[in-house]
Motif scaffolding. Structure first.
Motif, PDB file in Angstrom:
ATOM      1  N   ALA A  27       0.837  -1.203   0.000  1.00  0.00           N
ATOM      2  CA  ALA A  27       0.000   0.000   0.000  1.00  0.00           C
ATOM      3  C   ALA A  27       0.875   1.257   0.000  1.00  0.00           C
ATOM      4  CB  ALA A  27      -0.930  -0.011   1.211  1.00  0.00           C
ATOM      5  N   GLU A  28       1.929   1.232   0.785  1.00  0.00           N
ATOM      6  CA  GLU A  28       2.839   2.372   0.822  1.00  0.00           C
ATOM      7  C   GLU A  28       3.536   2.542  -0.522  1.00  0.00           C
ATOM      8  OE1 GLU A  28       6.722   3.925   3.273  1.00  0.00           O
ATOM      9  OE2 GLU A  28       5.312   2.610   4.289  1.00  0.00           O
ATOM     10  N   ASN A  29       3.894   1.439  -1.156  1.00  0.00           N
ATOM     11  CA  ASN A  29       4.534   1.480  -2.472  1.00  0.00           C
ATOM     12  C   ASN A  29       3.593   2.091  -3.514  1.00  0.00           C
ATOM     13  OD1 ASN A  29       6.557   1.049  -4.337  1.00  0.00           O
ATOM     14  ND2 ASN A  29       5.831  -0.993  -4.866  1.00  0.00           N
ATOM     15  N   VAL A  30       2.309   1.726  -3.464  1.00  0.00           N
ATOM     16  CA  VAL A  30       1.315   2.290  -4.379  1.00  0.00           C
ATOM     17  C   VAL A  30       1.192   3.797  -4.139  1.00  0.00           C
ATOM     18  CG1 VAL A  30      -1.154   2.334  -4.908  1.00  0.00           C
ATOM     19  CG2 VAL A  30       0.034   0.134  -4.691  1.00  0.00           C
ATOM     20  N   GLU A  31       1.200   4.175  -2.879  1.00  0.00           N
ATOM     21  CA  GLU A  31       1.105   5.592  -2.518  1.00  0.00           C
ATOM     22  C   GLU A  31       2.315   6.368  -3.055  1.00  0.00           C
ATOM     23  OE1 GLU A  31       1.317   7.904   1.664  1.00  0.00           O
ATOM     24  OE2 GLU A  31      -0.089   6.207   1.614  1.00  0.00           O
ATOM     25  N   ILE A  32       3.490   5.811  -2.915  1.00  0.00           N
ATOM     26  CA  ILE A  32       4.716   6.460  -3.402  1.00  0.00           C
ATOM     27  C   ILE A  32       4.692   6.542  -4.924  1.00  0.00           C
ATOM     28  CG2 ILE A  32       7.216   6.156  -3.658  1.00  0.00           C
ATOM     29  CD1 ILE A  32       7.234   5.111  -0.764  1.00  0.00           C
ATOM     30  N   GLU A  33       4.215   5.484  -5.585  1.00  0.00           N
ATOM     31  CA  GLU A  33       4.121   5.505  -7.047  1.00  0.00           C
ATOM     32  C   GLU A  33       3.151   6.593  -7.517  1.00  0.00           C
ATOM     33  OE1 GLU A  33       3.051   1.519  -8.127  1.00  0.00           O
ATOM     34  OE2 GLU A  33       5.120   0.814  -8.022  1.00  0.00           O
ATOM     35  N   GLU A  34       2.060   6.781  -6.797  1.00  0.00           N
ATOM     36  CA  GLU A  34       1.090   7.821  -7.144  1.00  0.00           C
ATOM     37  C   GLU A  34       1.712   9.212  -6.983  1.00  0.00           C
ATOM     38  OE1 GLU A  34      -2.355   9.682  -8.394  1.00  0.00           O
ATOM     39  OE2 GLU A  34      -1.752   7.586  -8.583  1.00  0.00           O
ATOM     40  N   LYS A  35       2.456   9.414  -5.891  1.00  0.00           N
ATOM     41  CA  LYS A  35       3.142  10.689  -5.687  1.00  0.00           C
ATOM     42  C   LYS A  35       4.153  10.933  -6.805  1.00  0.00           C
ATOM     43  CE  LYS A  35       2.799  10.948  -0.638  1.00  0.00           C
ATOM     44  NZ  LYS A  35       3.557  10.907   0.617  1.00  0.00           N
ATOM     45  N   MET A  36       4.867   9.867  -7.182  1.00  0.00           N
ATOM     46  CA  MET A  36       5.864   9.971  -8.248  1.00  0.00           C
ATOM     47  C   MET A  36       5.191  10.336  -9.575  1.00  0.00           C
ATOM     48  SD  MET A  36       9.004   9.827  -8.767  1.00  0.00           S
ATOM     49  CE  MET A  36      10.335   8.702  -8.742  1.00  0.00           C
ATOM     50  N   ARG A  37       4.037   9.741  -9.854  1.00  0.00           N
ATOM     51  CA  ARG A  37       3.309  10.030 -11.084  1.00  0.00           C
ATOM     52  C   ARG A  37       2.872  11.502 -11.103  1.00  0.00           C
ATOM     53  NH1 ARG A  37      -1.503  10.777 -12.669  1.00  0.00           N
ATOM     54  NH2 ARG A  37      -2.493  10.289 -10.700  1.00  0.00           N
ATOM     55  N   LYS A  38       2.364  11.984  -9.963  1.00  0.00           N
ATOM     56  CA  LYS A  38       1.940  13.378  -9.881  1.00  0.00           C
ATOM     57  C   LYS A  38       3.123  14.327 -10.077  1.00  0.00           C
ATOM     58  CE  LYS A  38      -2.129  12.708  -6.963  1.00  0.00           C
ATOM     59  NZ  LYS A  38      -2.713  12.931  -5.636  1.00  0.00           N
ATOM     60  N   LEU A  39       4.265  13.989  -9.480  1.00  0.00           N
ATOM     61  CA  LEU A  39       5.462  14.815  -9.646  1.00  0.00           C
ATOM     62  C   LEU A  39       5.923  14.822 -11.103  1.00  0.00           C
ATOM     63  CD1 LEU A  39       7.519  13.966  -6.446  1.00  0.00           C
ATOM     64  CD2 LEU A  39       6.402  16.124  -6.994  1.00  0.00           C
TER      65      LEU A  39
END
Length: 125
Positions: A27-39
């Motif tokens: 779940a944390e990895n998915v969250e980090i991937e989403e932040k990375m996509r937004k960045l």
């Protein structure tokens, strides 16, 4: 990295089996991937804006250069017309414009000197 390690240690302490730990990390990895996509989206937007700004600036610079060249050409033409005007005037009137101008300047200087001397004389009396 230290924060992540501390968070991982907290998770290990709070989780009783590895499947829960795996789920939390996933779940944390998915969250980090989403932040990375937004960045990355923000980065693409900023790069597009920079590109547009560069293009606009480049176009403005080209326009300014063309305008400056036109102004220089206009100045050359006006200087040539002024020279022609002086030549015609000197020939028609039979005078040398520069010498007449110098004589006028000399008269002005003499008048200012006389005025200054008169003012000093008045102040002295």
């Amino acid at each position: 990295m230290i924060k992540k390690e501390k968070k991982l240690n907290k998770l290990k302490d709070g989780v009783h089996d590895n499947t829960q730990l795996f789920e939390l990390l996933s779940a944390e990895n998915v969250e980090i991937e989403e932040k990375m996509r937004k960045l990355q989206e923000v980065n693409r937007t900023l790069n597009g804006l920079i590109s547009d700004l560069h293009e606009a600036t480049s176009n403005d610079m080209k326009a300014m250069k063309l305008e400056m060249e036109a102004m220089k050409a206009d100045k050359v033409m006006k200087d040539e017309h002024l020279t022609m005007l002086y030549t015609v005037m000197e020939h028609h009137l039979g005078i040398d414009v520069h010498s007449v101008f110098n004589n006028i300047e000399i008269k002005k200087v003499k008048e200012r000197r006389v005025e200054r001397e008169m003012r000093l004389a008045e102040e002295a009396t």
